[in-house]
Enzyme design. Sequence first.
Site, PDB file in Angstrom:
ATOM      1  N   ASP A 124       0.837  -1.199   0.000  1.00 27.97           N
ATOM      2  CA  ASP A 124       0.000   0.000   0.000  1.00 27.97           C
ATOM      3  C   ASP A 124       0.873   1.251   0.000  1.00 27.97           C
ATOM      4  OD1 ASP A 124      -2.337   1.473   0.060  1.00 27.97           O
ATOM      5  OD2 ASP A 124      -2.478   1.453   2.242  1.00 27.97           O
TER       6      ASP A 124
ATOM      7  N   GLY B 218       0.116   5.374  -4.585  1.00 19.25           N
ATOM      8  CA  GLY B 218      -0.474   6.646  -4.980  1.00 19.25           C
ATOM      9  C   GLY B 218       0.047   7.808  -4.153  1.00 19.25           C
TER      10      GLY B 218
ATOM     11  N   ASN C 268     -10.549  -3.360  -7.220  1.00 20.83           N
ATOM     12  CA  ASN C 268      -9.722  -2.390  -7.949  1.00 20.83           C
ATOM     13  C   ASN C 268     -10.230  -2.108  -9.358  1.00 20.83           C
ATOM     14  OD1 ASN C 268      -6.518  -3.383  -6.481  1.00 20.83           O
ATOM     15  ND2 ASN C 268      -8.007  -1.854  -5.831  1.00 20.83           N
ATOM     16  N   TRP C 269     -11.145  -2.945  -9.876  1.00 19.91           N
ATOM     17  CA  TRP C 269     -11.721  -2.665 -11.194  1.00 19.91           C
ATOM     18  C   TRP C 269     -12.517  -1.358 -11.180  1.00 19.91           C
ATOM     19  CZ3 TRP C 269      -9.903  -5.380 -15.080  1.00 19.91           C
ATOM     20  CH2 TRP C 269      -9.455  -6.683 -14.865  1.00 19.91           C
TER      21      TRP C 269
END
Length: 239
Positions: free
Chosen positions: A16, A19, A64-65
């Site tokens: 994680d 981002g 996550n899609w």
Amino acid sequence: MTVETAAPLHVALIMDGNGRWASQRGLPRAAGHRAGVQALKRTVEGAADCGVGCLTVFGFSTENWRRPAEEVSDLMGLVRSYVVSDLKRLTKAGVRLKVLGRRQGLPADIADIIRRAEADTAHNDRFLLQVAFNYGAQADIADAARTLAEAGRPIDENALSQALSTGEGPPVDVIVRTSGERRLSNFLLWEAAYAELVFQDVLWPDYGPEPLRRAVEEFRARDRRYGGLPDTPATRVAV
């Protein structure tokens, strides 16, 4: 009874922070994901030196899609490049690659790359790398129960454990999440029953052998009781 805690055989990692790592540097999220691939390479290379024999990493969840199409496309591209470019190195290092999760819905070329990579490394026995891809723990439990039911087999704890996508691997000793977040996010929920949990304030692209070593040291300092009490035999209580 207290069980002496040795180095964990099986470490699971929630990778994680890609981002946030990119955002802190004014970079697009895709740059964080690319840096995360390099962190994975470093971590796999250093895992054996920490006494780890199996590493399971959370690569892409069933949820996550829902991310923007451009980001999903970039993540799929990273899978293509990582497996294709590193397959020879993994094979030479004796690493067996196994991908956990549903194959339905994956792009055809990704599914084919996964099949070939698993077949090409199936004979390796030095280290097991499991990548949870298009994976969700709740879906995995449901799929395992459905498989047992359709086969007419009893559904008990042992049968369900074996029917999970992780059933061929060793029990999970410790689950590590990076970036400072403290949740499992639908990862290895069944396998987490008696696993130790370690949360580290390291963004995944900055990860590697040293943070993994610290996680292993923290695990070894734990007193694993498996529901019992230290050095206290079970006694019958009069009622």
